[in-house]
Design a protein around this motif. Structure first.
Motif, PDB file in Angstrom:
ATOM      1  N   ASP A   1      10.666 -13.847   0.806  1.00  0.00           N
ATOM      2  CA  ASP A   1      11.276 -15.023   1.410  1.00  0.00           C
ATOM      3  C   ASP A   1      12.606 -15.310   0.730  1.00  0.00           C
ATOM      4  O   ASP A   1      12.777 -15.048  -0.462  1.00  0.00           O
ATOM      5  CB  ASP A   1      10.394 -16.268   1.241  1.00  0.00           C
ATOM      6  N   ASN A   2      13.545 -15.807   1.505  1.00  0.00           N
ATOM      7  CA  ASN A   2      14.783 -16.334   0.933  1.00  0.00           C
ATOM      8  C   ASN A   2      15.071 -17.644   1.636  1.00  0.00           C
ATOM      9  O   ASN A   2      15.029 -17.726   2.866  1.00  0.00           O
ATOM     10  CB  ASN A   2      15.948 -15.365   1.134  1.00  0.00           C
ATOM     11  N   ILE A   3      15.343 -18.688   0.864  1.00  0.00           N
ATOM     12  CA  ILE A   3      15.525 -20.019   1.436  1.00  0.00           C
ATOM     13  C   ILE A   3      16.921 -20.535   1.121  1.00  0.00           C
ATOM     14  O   ILE A   3      17.374 -20.472  -0.025  1.00  0.00           O
ATOM     15  CB  ILE A   3      14.464 -20.996   0.892  1.00  0.00           C
ATOM     16  N   GLN A   4      17.576 -21.039   2.151  1.00  0.00           N
ATOM     17  CA  GLN A   4      18.888 -21.661   2.012  1.00  0.00           C
ATOM     18  C   GLN A   4      18.818 -23.068   2.597  1.00  0.00           C
ATOM     19  O   GLN A   4      18.234 -23.267   3.666  1.00  0.00           O
ATOM     20  CB  GLN A   4      19.965 -20.848   2.743  1.00  0.00           C
ATOM     21  N   THR A   5      19.394 -24.033   1.906  1.00  0.00           N
ATOM     22  CA  THR A   5      19.374 -25.405   2.387  1.00  0.00           C
ATOM     23  C   THR A   5      20.792 -25.968   2.395  1.00  0.00           C
ATOM     24  O   THR A   5      21.691 -25.455   1.721  1.00  0.00           O
ATOM     25  CB  THR A   5      18.481 -26.301   1.504  1.00  0.00           C
ATOM     26  N   GLY A   6      20.993 -27.013   3.170  1.00  0.00           N
ATOM     27  CA  GLY A   6      22.307 -27.631   3.227  1.00  0.00           C
ATOM     28  C   GLY A   6      22.346 -28.771   4.216  1.00  0.00           C
ATOM     29  O   GLY A   6      21.301 -29.267   4.661  1.00  0.00           O
ATOM     30  N   PHE A   7      23.547 -29.176   4.588  1.00  0.00           N
ATOM     31  CA  PHE A   7      23.756 -30.307   5.493  1.00  0.00           C
ATOM     32  C   PHE A   7      24.871 -29.943   6.461  1.00  0.00           C
ATOM     33  O   PHE A   7      25.888 -29.360   6.068  1.00  0.00           O
ATOM     34  CB  PHE A   7      24.148 -31.560   4.698  1.00  0.00           C
ATOM     35  N   LEU A   8      24.678 -30.264   7.745  1.00  0.00           N
ATOM     36  CA  LEU A   8      25.688 -29.976   8.759  1.00  0.00           C
ATOM     37  C   LEU A   8      25.965 -31.213   9.613  1.00  0.00           C
ATOM     38  O   LEU A   8      25.044 -31.958   9.962  1.00  0.00           O
ATOM     39  CB  LEU A   8      25.223 -28.853   9.685  1.00  0.00           C
ATOM     40  N   ASN A   9      27.253 -31.401   9.930  1.00  0.00           N
ATOM     41  CA  ASN A   9      27.649 -32.384  10.928  1.00  0.00           C
ATOM     42  C   ASN A   9      27.879 -31.665  12.253  1.00  0.00           C
ATOM     43  O   ASN A   9      27.957 -30.429  12.315  1.00  0.00           O
ATOM     44  CB  ASN A   9      28.947 -33.086  10.496  1.00  0.00           C
ATOM     45  N   ALA A  10      28.009 -32.430  13.324  1.00  0.00           N
ATOM     46  CA  ALA A  10      28.278 -31.839  14.632  1.00  0.00           C
ATOM     47  C   ALA A  10      29.586 -31.042  14.585  1.00  0.00           C
ATOM     48  O   ALA A  10      30.590 -31.511  14.050  1.00  0.00           O
ATOM     49  CB  ALA A  10      28.360 -32.933  15.685  1.00  0.00           C
ATOM     50  N   GLY A  11      29.550 -29.828  15.105  1.00  0.00           N
ATOM     51  CA  GLY A  11      30.730 -28.972  15.129  1.00  0.00           C
ATOM     52  C   GLY A  11      30.885 -28.095  13.913  1.00  0.00           C
ATOM     53  O   GLY A  11      31.735 -27.203  13.892  1.00  0.00           O
ATOM     54  N   GLU A  12      30.067 -28.311  12.876  1.00  0.00           N
ATOM     55  CA  GLU A  12      30.136 -27.485  11.682  1.00  0.00           C
ATOM     56  C   GLU A  12      29.154 -26.326  11.769  1.00  0.00           C
ATOM     57  O   GLU A  12      28.187 -26.355  12.537  1.00  0.00           O
ATOM     58  CB  GLU A  12      29.839 -28.324  10.438  1.00  0.00           C
ATOM     59  N   SER A  13      29.408 -25.301  10.976  1.00  0.00           N
ATOM     60  CA  SER A  13      28.510 -24.148  10.945  1.00  0.00           C
ATOM     61  C   SER A  13      28.507 -23.521   9.566  1.00  0.00           C
ATOM     62  O   SER A  13      29.423 -23.724   8.774  1.00  0.00           O
ATOM     63  CB  SER A  13      28.943 -23.103  11.985  1.00  0.00           C
ATOM     64  N   LYS A  14      27.444 -22.784   9.295  1.00  0.00           N
ATOM     65  CA  LYS A  14      27.367 -21.961   8.086  1.00  0.00           C
ATOM     66  C   LYS A  14      26.782 -20.614   8.472  1.00  0.00           C
ATOM     67  O   LYS A  14      25.897 -20.533   9.325  1.00  0.00           O
ATOM     68  CB  LYS A  14      26.512 -22.633   7.014  1.00  0.00           C
ATOM     69  N   THR A  15      27.285 -19.582   7.824  1.00  0.00           N
ATOM     70  CA  THR A  15      26.828 -18.231   8.106  1.00  0.00           C
ATOM     71  C   THR A  15      26.321 -17.589   6.825  1.00  0.00           C
ATOM     72  O   THR A  15      26.963 -17.685   5.780  1.00  0.00           O
ATOM     73  CB  THR A  15      27.969 -17.376   8.691  1.00  0.00           C
ATOM     74  N   PHE A  16      25.170 -16.934   6.930  1.00  0.00           N
ATOM     75  CA  PHE A  16      24.550 -16.270   5.788  1.00  0.00           C
ATOM     76  C   PHE A  16      24.420 -14.777   6.090  1.00  0.00           C
ATOM     77  O   PHE A  16      24.150 -14.388   7.228  1.00  0.00           O
ATOM     78  CB  PHE A  16      23.166 -16.859   5.493  1.00  0.00           C
TER      79      PHE A  16
ATOM     80  N   ARG B   1      11.171  -2.168   6.508  1.00  0.00           N
ATOM     81  CA  ARG B   1      10.784  -3.473   7.052  1.00  0.00           C
ATOM     82  C   ARG B   1      10.378  -3.315   8.516  1.00  0.00           C
ATOM     83  O   ARG B   1      11.124  -2.741   9.319  1.00  0.00           O
ATOM     84  CB  ARG B   1      11.937  -4.475   6.950  1.00  0.00           C
ATOM     85  N   SER B   2       9.218  -3.826   8.853  1.00  0.00           N
ATOM     86  CA  SER B   2       8.766  -3.758  10.238  1.00  0.00           C
ATOM     87  C   SER B   2       9.183  -4.986  11.025  1.00  0.00           C
ATOM     88  O   SER B   2       9.279  -4.935  12.254  1.00  0.00           O
ATOM     89  CB  SER B   2       7.241  -3.622  10.290  1.00  0.00           C
ATOM     90  N   PHE B   3       9.450  -6.090  10.323  1.00  0.00           N
ATOM     91  CA  PHE B   3       9.792  -7.330  11.020  1.00  0.00           C
ATOM     92  C   PHE B   3      10.548  -8.244  10.065  1.00  0.00           C
ATOM     93  O   PHE B   3      10.248  -8.308   8.871  1.00  0.00           O
ATOM     94  CB  PHE B   3       8.512  -8.039  11.493  1.00  0.00           C
ATOM     95  N   VAL B   4      11.545  -8.933  10.599  1.00  0.00           N
ATOM     96  CA  VAL B   4      12.243  -9.957   9.831  1.00  0.00           C
ATOM     97  C   VAL B   4      12.444 -11.151  10.752  1.00  0.00           C
ATOM     98  O   VAL B   4      12.702 -10.994  11.949  1.00  0.00           O
ATOM     99  CB  VAL B   4      13.596  -9.443   9.285  1.00  0.00           C
ATOM    100  N   GLU B   5      12.281 -12.352  10.203  1.00  0.00           N
ATOM    101  CA  GLU B   5      12.430 -13.561  11.011  1.00  0.00           C
ATOM    102  C   GLU B   5      13.236 -14.602  10.244  1.00  0.00           C
ATOM    103  O   GLU B   5      13.252 -14.619   9.009  1.00  0.00           O
ATOM    104  CB  GLU B   5      11.062 -14.136  11.388  1.00  0.00           C
ATOM    105  N   TRP B   6      13.923 -15.444  11.010  1.00  0.00           N
ATOM    106  CA  TRP B   6      14.653 -16.572  10.448  1.00  0.00           C
ATOM    107  C   TRP B   6      14.083 -17.839  11.056  1.00  0.00           C
ATOM    108  O   TRP B   6      14.095 -18.011  12.288  1.00  0.00           O
ATOM    109  CB  TRP B   6      16.148 -16.442  10.741  1.00  0.00           C
TER     110      TRP B   6
ATOM    111  N   THR C   1      14.793 -20.337   6.347  1.00  0.00           N
ATOM    112  CA  THR C   1      13.932 -19.388   5.644  1.00  0.00           C
ATOM    113  C   THR C   1      14.046 -18.023   6.299  1.00  0.00           C
ATOM    114  O   THR C   1      13.763 -17.864   7.488  1.00  0.00           O
ATOM    115  CB  THR C   1      12.463 -19.846   5.674  1.00  0.00           C
ATOM    116  N   ALA C   2      14.480 -17.032   5.525  1.00  0.00           N
ATOM    117  CA  ALA C   2      14.514 -15.645   5.983  1.00  0.00           C
ATOM    118  C   ALA C   2      13.282 -14.954   5.390  1.00  0.00           C
ATOM    119  O   ALA C   2      13.035 -15.036   4.189  1.00  0.00           O
ATOM    120  CB  ALA C   2      15.783 -14.949   5.515  1.00  0.00           C
ATOM    121  N   ARG C   3      12.539 -14.277   6.232  1.00  0.00           N
ATOM    122  CA  ARG C   3      11.245 -13.736   5.797  1.00  0.00           C
ATOM    123  C   ARG C   3      11.084 -12.321   6.336  1.00  0.00           C
ATOM    124  O   ARG C   3      11.287 -12.071   7.522  1.00  0.00           O
ATOM    125  CB  ARG C   3      10.138 -14.651   6.325  1.00  0.00           C
ATOM    126  N   SER C   4      10.726 -11.400   5.459  1.00  0.00           N
ATOM    127  CA  SER C   4      10.551 -10.013   5.896  1.00  0.00           C
ATOM    128  C   SER C   4       9.114  -9.556   5.667  1.00  0.00           C
ATOM    129  O   SER C   4       8.419 -10.039   4.775  1.00  0.00           O
ATOM    130  CB  SER C   4      11.517  -9.096   5.145  1.00  0.00           C
TER     131      SER C   4
END
Length: 306
Positions: free
Chosen positions: A137-152, A160-165, A253-256
């Motif tokens: 598992d990998n966990i990223q947290t934060g705060f967003l306003n309307a119109g904002e974005s974050k990329t990981f 890996r047979s499966f990965v999910e966000w 949460t990114a999970r493989s």
């Protein structure tokens, strides 16, 4: 009337209950399903019964009317015999009589075959019911306003047979295990003010390039989910969270997984090649021919190796 049915699972089990109803009457049962269950109803000749089932999403117990109006699973039309299939979890099942006065019997067949993954409900025979094993598992947290974005950015290592966000807004502070499509639907329809979208790109950073998402969840709500079977180990995956409306905290949460025969989000990776999302092959907001301001938070974070 609410009746709790105990669940004693040992690979497979069966329970039967008999009752009678006048036209317009109903009876509700609470059923714990460890892996899968088949509900079979048989009534008197000429009788007309309907079956409705709604999966529990909290500790709240709904009324029978709420279940009939908002059923996740129901029989196609009134008849003297009915059959529905349920996935794992806690279910509220309503039997409703549509004609005259008649007796009925419902039989609940619960199964938990060997090698079948099973969690979210009581499972007393662990040899028959083993949960899917999360590799990392990998966990990223934060705060967003309307119109904002974050990329990981993520790099997948090993087989890996499966990965999910799993993206959760203020509604949830953790990422549940997704075994069935119903689990995904219950999670992604939750809404706590901010409307957040989730986009996944393969080998293309949307911050610096005109990328097209390979999968996305842009439905209404604070939560979102995207899963990919058989991800490419040689490519980076970029995942963007976009604040469409409102503002609030998020948890990504990114999970493989590595297992081949497990059940995740209603599929077996060994039998399915593709991805799961409410919307596929969509473009992110800044991929369109529209000028959208790039806020200070729109940067890429090298998240982790999964």
């Amino acid at each position: 009337m609410l009746i709790s049915l105990p669940c004693f699972v040992c690979g497979a089990s069966s329970e039967a209950f008999t009752n009678a109803l006048y036209a317009g009457q109903n009876k509700m049962y609470t059923i714990q399903v460890p892996c899968t269950a088949t509900i079979s109803l048989s009534g008197d000749q000429g009788s007309e019964f309907s079956l409705y089932a709604k999966k529990a999403s909290s500790t709240w117990v709904p009324s029978a009317i709420h279940v009939t109006r908002n059923a996740d699973v129901s029989s196609p039309k009134p008849a003297s015999s009915q059959k529905i299939h349920l996935e794992s979890g806690e279910w509220f099942v309503v039997v409703e009589s549509m004609k005259g006065f008649a007796e009925y019997t419902i039989v609940i067949d619960k199964e938990c075959p060997i090698t079948t993954t099973c969690y979210g409900g009581p499972c007393y025979n662990q040899a028959d019911c083993a949960p899917a094993m999360v590799y990392r598992d990998n966990i990223q947290t934060g705060f967003l306003n309307a119109g904002e974005s974050k990329t990981f950015a993520y790099r997948l290592t090993g087989n890996r047979s499966f990965v999910e966000w799993v993206l959760s807004g203020p509604c949830d502070d953790s990422a549940p295990l997704m075994q069935t499509s119903s689990d995904v639907n219950l999670f992604t329809t939750r809404n706590c003010e901010p409307d957040l979208d989730l986009f996944v790109y393969e080998a293309c950073n949307p911050k610096y390039n005109p990328c097209v998402a390979i999968a996305a969840d842009i439905g209404l709500g604070s939560n979102a989910y995207v899963g990919i079977s058989h991800p490419d180990e040689q490519k980076l995956y970029y995942v963007k969270i976009y604040g469409k409306r409102g503002s609030g905290n998020y948890r990504l949460t990114a999970r493989s997984y590595t297992g081949k025969d497990m059940m995740i989000a209603g599929i077996k990776p060994s039998e399915y090649a593709g991805y799961i999302a409410s919307v596929t092959d969509v473009k992110a907001p800044d991929d369109l021919n529209v000028t959208i301001p790039v806020p200070p938070t729109a940067y890429t974070i090298k998240a982790a190796e999964l």
